[in-house]
Write an enzyme that holds these catalytic residues in place. Structure first.
Site, PDB file in Angstrom:
ATOM      1  N   ASP A 289      -7.603 -21.693 -25.695  1.00 14.42           N
ATOM      2  CA  ASP A 289      -6.657 -22.347 -24.782  1.00 14.42           C
ATOM      3  C   ASP A 289      -5.260 -22.395 -25.393  1.00 14.42           C
ATOM      4  O   ASP A 289      -4.695 -23.463 -25.657  1.00 14.42           O
ATOM      5  CB  ASP A 289      -7.144 -23.754 -24.402  1.00 14.42           C
ATOM      6  N   HIS A 322      -9.158 -20.713 -20.711  1.00 16.56           N
ATOM      7  CA  HIS A 322      -7.878 -20.275 -20.137  1.00 16.56           C
ATOM      8  C   HIS A 322      -7.482 -18.876 -20.609  1.00 16.56           C
ATOM      9  O   HIS A 322      -6.472 -18.347 -20.142  1.00 16.56           O
ATOM     10  CB  HIS A 322      -6.778 -21.278 -20.461  1.00 16.56           C
TER      11      HIS A 322
END
Length: 521
Positions: A289, A322
């Protein structure tokens, strides 16, 4: 505020507590490498001011690493007596120690003992992990955008961290000034692409983000070249990395580049010691992330890619949820590439598409010295053995409409969370992350953690993925630790950022950092 006597060890980059000496609200000064301590109290509960002065030779402590019994301690009080033997010296100093801190730390020590008892291999008594009962806490205060910040570094008992965090309230968001210089025309003949990015982005003591001019400082072709170099490196490395100690572990940064710089400023960063770093001494492991949410995903991911190229076997980048084109297309990274680079997201050779191809090659997990499993989300409901992760072939696209066991395994590793507490056993739906109730994203209980560790002869799981208030949160009786390194996540959570430093002796030192922005008026 209580501060036990500690010394900053420049070789290890951590604050080390001096055994046998504990003072509170005392006065201290250094003269000719001798630390002098006077006044204060024996413990937090004491009301009697001490009149003894203690002198400690820091050069002997730090350089020679002498045991406590060999450290020099002298008394200047009229009531103190000369020590005839080193044993008497050690005994006398030990009598000063207050017991208040021992009570605070007893819970953490007992928890460490429980981990060692349950998880140490009977075949190898040396396979032990020790979670330090104390956490290093850093607080920085910035008054305005031009005059830098003040920093306070201290240590607290681990079980006091949550209470400390409640005292820290941010009043305003950070405002950044103009960029220190413009690297639009670097001397490319003298710099490799990676070195060029490192030179201009790894500036822990002088970074400034220009929020007025959002144009990114690097050319698109240079970013694409850097990403392609990175792809070649991670392609040659396994899906599950094997990492040695000592190592620093960081959780989610989510485009909050300023937090990464503050960590590297406070505890040194991944660069040569000649330039104030400690890459010769530590590996660096990041749990994923890197992009989305924050305003500076490009700075964050470009610096990490450049460090990976510069130090391919010491910088370890894992994949987070992500690092997936279907996610970062919706949560900020795509928009940032368009806004700051004028990037065509549909172009197969755009910056956005190229970096996402790099994401598909990222490793999914790392194992530290056959003791600690590190990954982004967790073990979910389907991961039972590390070999299952090692069998996944890359590049790997994340399939959110799960069709196969491998699809589900990847969702578990990237998206799953622990349950709310140690009392919730088994597997539950994760409604916060899966509002459509597909059942693909789950929460796993402490029983799953314990069984997984036993199956794989491991002692600890370290993961990211969740914003936790102190930056560090323990689960399953300390057998799982969540890290989150971005502070005040999205400008509204008021959380601290956390990291773990795993030392050569396998002691795990927690680090918690909070940035307070003071009012400018």
């Amino acid at each position: 505020m209580s501060l036990p006597t500690e010394v900053y060890n420049t070789s290890s980059g951590i604050w080390e507590r001096l055994e046998g000496v504990s003072r509170f609200r005392h006065v201290a000064w250094i003269h000719n490498q001798v630390l002098c301590i006077v006044g204060g109290f024996e413990s937090e509960a004491s009301t009697v001011v001490l009149d003894r002065q203690i002198s400690l030779d820091l050069s002997e402590y730090i350089e020679a690493k002498r045991p406590a019994s060999k450290r020099k301690a002298t008394s200047t009080s009229e009531e103190s007596k000369s020590f005839s033997t080193k044993e008497e010296e050690k005994k006398a100093i030990a009598q000063q120690n207050g017991k208040a801190e021992d009570k605070k730390e007893s819970k953490d020590i007992a928890e460490n003992a429980n981990i060692q008892k349950q998880q140490s291999s009977p075949k190898d008594s040396s396979r032990k992990l020790k979670l330090s009962p104390r956490v290093m806490v850093a607080i920085s205060h910035s008054g305005d955008m031009y005059h830098g910040s003040r920093k306070v570094v201290r240590t607290l008992p681990m079980n006091c961290l949550q209470e400390e965090g409640k005292k820290l309230v941010s009043t305003n968001r950070v405002v950044f000034g103009p960029s220190p210089d413009d690297p639009s025309e670097p001397d490319r003949k003298r710099e490799t692409i990676a070195q060029m990015f490192v030179n201009h982005l790894l500036r822990p003591k002088e970074w400034i983000i220009n929020q007025m001019d959002r144009q990114f400082m690097f050319k698109k072709e240079d970013i694409i070249l850097l990403a392609n170099e990175c792809i070649q490196i991670v392609k040659s490395q396994p899906t599950v990395l094997r990492v040695k100690v000592p190592v620093k572990i960081f959780g989610d940064f989510h485009g909050q580049y300023q937090d990464m710089m503050r960590f590297f400023d406070l505890w040194r960063g991944p660069i040569e010691s000649l330039h104030g770093g400690d890459i010769e001494s530590y590996d660096y492991l990041f749990l994923g992330d890197y992009v989305d949410r924050g305003a500076n995903s490009l700075e964050t991911i470009c610096l990490l890619m450049a460090l990976k190229v510069k130090f391919p076997t010491q910088i370890h980048l894992l994949r987070g949820n992500h690092e997936d084109i279907s996610t970062n297309q919706a949560f900020g990274f795509a928009e940032e590439c368009e806004e700051r680079l004028d990037d065509d997201l549909r172009d197969e050779y755009s910056v956005f598409q190229t970096i996402n191809r790099f994401f598909e090659w990222l490793p999914l997990a790392a194992v530290i010295e056959d003791r600690i499993l590190c990954l982004h989300g967790g073990i979910g409901g389907t991961l039972n053995n590390i070999a299952e992760l090692e069998a996944i072939q890359r590049p790997k696209e994340v399939m959110h409409d799960v069709k196969t066991k491998e699809d589900q395994l990847l969702i578990d590793v990237l998206w799953s969370d622990p349950t709310e507490n140690d009392q919730n056993l088994g597997i539950f739906k994760n409604l916060a992350r899966d509002p459509s109730e597909t059942g693909f994203i789950v929460k796993y209980g402490p029983d799953r953690v314990e069984q997984f560790l036993q199956n794989n002869d491991l002692m600890l799981i370290v993961r990211g993925h969740e914003c936790v208030m102190d930056g560090i949160e323990r689960f399953a009786k300390g057998q799982l630790i969540t890290l989150f390194s971005a502070t005040d996540y999205c400008g509204k959570h008021k959380n601290a950022g956390g990291a773990l430093f795993v030392q050569k002796d396998y002691e795990i030192v927690p680090v918690s950092y909070t940035h307070l922005t003071l009012p400018t008026n």
